[in-house]
Design a protein around this motif. Sequence first.
Motif, PDB file in Angstrom:
ATOM      1  N   THR A 142      11.341  -3.470  -8.349  1.00 54.73           N
ATOM      2  CA  THR A 142      11.763  -3.919  -7.018  1.00 54.73           C
ATOM      3  C   THR A 142      10.720  -3.542  -5.968  1.00 54.73           C
ATOM      4  OG1 THR A 142      14.096  -3.645  -7.605  1.00 54.73           O
ATOM      5  CG2 THR A 142      13.562  -3.783  -5.261  1.00 54.73           C
ATOM      6  N   PRO A 143      10.219  -4.493  -5.174  1.00 52.31           N
ATOM      7  CA  PRO A 143       9.252  -4.172  -4.118  1.00 52.31           C
ATOM      8  C   PRO A 143       9.867  -3.254  -3.070  1.00 52.31           C
ATOM      9  CG  PRO A 143       9.303  -6.538  -4.566  1.00 52.31           C
ATOM     10  CD  PRO A 143      10.474  -5.930  -5.271  1.00 52.31           C
ATOM     11  N   GLN A 144       8.996  -2.444  -2.436  1.00 47.71           N
ATOM     12  CA  GLN A 144       9.432  -1.532  -1.393  1.00 47.71           C
ATOM     13  C   GLN A 144       8.962  -2.047  -0.039  1.00 47.71           C
ATOM     14  OE1 GLN A 144       7.742   2.233  -2.453  1.00 47.71           O
ATOM     15  NE2 GLN A 144       8.690   2.285  -4.479  1.00 47.71           N
ATOM     16  N   THR A 145       9.850  -2.046   0.920  1.00 50.80           N
ATOM     17  CA  THR A 145       9.505  -2.495   2.271  1.00 50.80           C
ATOM     18  C   THR A 145       9.597  -1.312   3.228  1.00 50.80           C
ATOM     19  OG1 THR A 145      11.794  -3.138   2.742  1.00 50.80           O
ATOM     20  CG2 THR A 145      10.330  -4.833   1.832  1.00 50.80           C
ATOM     21  N   ALA A 146       8.779  -1.386   4.286  1.00 48.96           N
ATOM     22  CA  ALA A 146       8.762  -0.307   5.267  1.00 48.96           C
ATOM     23  C   ALA A 146       8.393  -0.867   6.627  1.00 48.96           C
ATOM     24  CB  ALA A 146       7.769   0.786   4.863  1.00 48.96           C
ATOM     25  N   ALA A 147       8.926  -0.237   7.664  1.00 49.18           N
ATOM     26  CA  ALA A 147       8.595  -0.595   9.040  1.00 49.18           C
ATOM     27  C   ALA A 147       8.566   0.682   9.855  1.00 49.18           C
ATOM     28  CB  ALA A 147       9.623  -1.571   9.615  1.00 49.18           C
ATOM     29  N   GLY A 148       7.495   0.867  10.604  1.00 51.05           N
ATOM     30  CA  GLY A 148       7.356   2.085  11.394  1.00 51.05           C
ATOM     31  C   GLY A 148       6.143   2.031  12.277  1.00 51.05           C
ATOM     32  N   LYS A 149       5.700   3.207  12.744  1.00 49.62           N
ATOM     33  CA  LYS A 149       4.578   3.258  13.666  1.00 49.62           C
ATOM     34  C   LYS A 149       3.277   2.791  13.029  1.00 49.62           C
ATOM     35  CE  LYS A 149       3.716   8.155  12.628  1.00 49.62           C
ATOM     36  NZ  LYS A 149       3.656   9.519  13.197  1.00 49.62           N
ATOM     37  N   GLY A 150       3.223   2.760  11.700  1.00 52.59           N
ATOM     38  CA  GLY A 150       2.030   2.283  11.015  1.00 52.59           C
ATOM     39  C   GLY A 150       2.040   0.806  10.720  1.00 52.59           C
ATOM     40  N   GLY A 151       3.053   0.072  11.206  1.00 54.42           N
ATOM     41  CA  GLY A 151       3.119  -1.366  10.974  1.00 54.42           C
ATOM     42  C   GLY A 151       4.246  -1.728  10.030  1.00 54.42           C
ATOM     43  N   PHE A 152       4.174  -2.929   9.504  1.00 61.44           N
ATOM     44  CA  PHE A 152       5.178  -3.454   8.593  1.00 61.44           C
ATOM     45  C   PHE A 152       4.503  -3.713   7.249  1.00 61.44           C
ATOM     46  CE2 PHE A 152       6.073  -4.660  12.918  1.00 61.44           C
ATOM     47  CZ  PHE A 152       7.390  -4.288  13.084  1.00 61.44           C
ATOM     48  N   SER A 153       5.162  -3.315   6.168  1.00 62.98           N
ATOM     49  CA  SER A 153       4.526  -3.451   4.867  1.00 62.98           C
ATOM     50  C   SER A 153       5.533  -3.760   3.779  1.00 62.98           C
ATOM     51  CB  SER A 153       3.771  -2.156   4.506  1.00 62.98           C
ATOM     52  OG  SER A 153       4.677  -1.080   4.309  1.00 62.98           O
ATOM     53  N   VAL A 154       5.030  -4.393   2.736  1.00 60.05           N
ATOM     54  CA  VAL A 154       5.784  -4.600   1.503  1.00 60.05           C
ATOM     55  C   VAL A 154       4.863  -4.183   0.372  1.00 60.05           C
ATOM     56  CG1 VAL A 154       5.067  -7.036   1.418  1.00 60.05           C
ATOM     57  CG2 VAL A 154       7.023  -6.258   0.067  1.00 60.05           C
ATOM     58  N   GLN A 155       5.412  -3.444  -0.596  1.00 62.20           N
ATOM     59  CA  GLN A 155       4.595  -2.841  -1.626  1.00 62.20           C
ATOM     60  C   GLN A 155       5.295  -2.941  -2.970  1.00 62.20           C
ATOM     61  OE1 GLN A 155       2.552   1.095  -0.942  1.00 62.20           O
ATOM     62  NE2 GLN A 155       4.022   1.799  -2.475  1.00 62.20           N
ATOM     63  N   SER A 156       4.524  -3.174  -4.003  1.00 58.18           N
ATOM     64  CA  SER A 156       5.098  -3.194  -5.343  1.00 58.18           C
ATOM     65  C   SER A 156       5.592  -1.806  -5.711  1.00 58.18           C
ATOM     66  CB  SER A 156       4.051  -3.670  -6.361  1.00 58.18           C
ATOM     67  OG  SER A 156       2.961  -2.765  -6.418  1.00 58.18           O
ATOM     68  N   ALA A 157       6.527  -1.746  -6.626  1.00 55.81           N
ATOM     69  CA  ALA A 157       7.146  -0.467  -6.967  1.00 55.81           C
ATOM     70  C   ALA A 157       6.144   0.532  -7.523  1.00 55.81           C
ATOM     71  CB  ALA A 157       8.274  -0.695  -7.975  1.00 55.81           C
ATOM     72  N   ASP A 158       5.106   0.040  -8.202  1.00 58.24           N
ATOM     73  CA  ASP A 158       4.126   0.956  -8.773  1.00 58.24           C
ATOM     74  C   ASP A 158       2.992   1.271  -7.807  1.00 58.24           C
ATOM     75  OD1 ASP A 158       2.790  -1.424  -8.716  1.00 58.24           O
ATOM     76  OD2 ASP A 158       2.435  -1.558 -10.879  1.00 58.24           O
ATOM     77  N   GLY A 159       3.029   0.711  -6.606  1.00 56.62           N
ATOM     78  CA  GLY A 159       2.028   1.001  -5.593  1.00 56.62           C
ATOM     79  C   GLY A 159       0.691   0.320  -5.806  1.00 56.62           C
ATOM     80  N   GLN A 160       0.578  -0.532  -6.786  1.00 54.57           N
ATOM     81  CA  GLN A 160      -0.690  -1.191  -7.084  1.00 54.57           C
ATOM     82  C   GLN A 160      -0.977  -2.375  -6.169  1.00 54.57           C
ATOM     83  OE1 GLN A 160      -3.034  -0.276  -9.866  1.00 54.57           O
ATOM     84  NE2 GLN A 160      -1.889   1.529  -9.189  1.00 54.57           N
ATOM     85  N   PHE A 161       0.062  -2.930  -5.566  1.00 55.91           N
ATOM     86  CA  PHE A 161      -0.104  -4.082  -4.682  1.00 55.91           C
ATOM     87  C   PHE A 161       0.629  -3.805  -3.374  1.00 55.91           C
ATOM     88  CE2 PHE A 161      -0.592  -5.521  -8.979  1.00 55.91           C
ATOM     89  CZ  PHE A 161      -1.637  -6.428  -8.923  1.00 55.91           C
TER      90      PHE A 161
END
Length: 437
Positions: free
Chosen positions: A45-64
């Motif tokens: 499952t991809p991980q999503t984040a939003a905060g002072k560093g911007g908005f991001s979506v990341q693969s579960a293994d952190g490779q993408f």
Amino acid sequence: VARAIITDSAGTLAEQVEQLSTQLKILSRQIELDKEQAAERARTTPQTAAGKGGFSVQSADGQFRLRLRGYVHSDGRFFVDDTDRRGIDTFVLRRVRPVVEATMYGIFDVRIMPDFGSGATVLQDAYVDMRFHPQFKIRAGKFKPPLGFERLISATEMPFIERALPTLLVPNRDLGVMVHGDLASGNVAYAAGIFNGVVDGASADLDLQDGKDVVARVFAQPFRARRDSRWQGFGAGVSGSIGTQRGVSSANNALPGFRTSAQTSFFGFRGDDPVLGAVLADGSHSRLSGHGHYYLGSIGVLGEYVVSSQEVSRGTTADTLDNSAWQLAGTWVLTGEPATHRGVVPRTSFDMAANTWGAVELTARYSALDIDRNAFPVFANPATAARGAQGWTAGVNWYLNTGVKLQANFERTTFDTPAASQRRAEHYLLTRLQFAF
């Protein structure tokens, strides 16, 4: 009869125990299956984040990873005592820059940053970083060559609204390939590359000649890891470039023009002439920069010196012009946060209800640029081009939080011109609202 009742009861109890044991095994297996499914979902499952560093979506293994950031600079320029009417009071969107960053396979980073500020569209950054090892990385595309110091500081982290005069003598962006990395446990940073080559202070998207620039930089912070040392905030470096620049016409002379922080022109080379022709860059172009900083607690000092040497010609007349510039700048964070060349991180964010106000910083700077005297009068007109400029700046920065900053700078720039064409000093107020995420 009693024995039969006891025997029957014992059999029933054994059956119940067996049933409970079976149910426990089924439940235990179900728990294991649930854990395996949860682990599989976490793994895919991809991980999503939003905060002072911007908005991001990341693969579960952190490779993408895909990250969206950006910043806007809404500026004001207001001239004081502008009897020569060289400047115009104006509000301007100095920078409007969305930033897209991506990581693939864990080691390949891509950055794309256009700029829509000042009514124009420009591609500022577009490059790929290959992080093979902290000591060895390769960058290719369009980016800042490793030359100078203040130019390499992000516009969102500068303590002043505009960069000082030495930055006029170093490249802005260029296309090329560069190796870079950190040595000695991160205490020494190096970079070296080959680039198309651009005019001082300029950017370009392609080369119009075969010659290329070789650029290199070394920067050392020998006490960086010593948290108990007064010299932890000390750093010094040197950078330089060598290449060739050749102009082809007055419209493409491969030579710079210089402007003040308020964007008024104070130096340019002569244009075309029916007899003598145009002034052109005509050979070797080299630059050298020495720079450093020292930060102790909430106090910081930054210094930089740059010299740029360019062979020029006009008709049958040729010469080598050496232009030089330097600056000394200081910062003081009144609210006590550590001063760094990467800006200030406020301990608290602005919140009237909580009676917290962010961080406040005072700044001061002096810088000067000297034009080679051999430029006059053959290559530059002393009646319209200054032989040098000196400017001092006083400012205040209010960091409301990590993304919003208010700035105000008052600057005074004086010019070296002959008495017959004396140019009045410029006084102006620069303001900025920065929104960055």
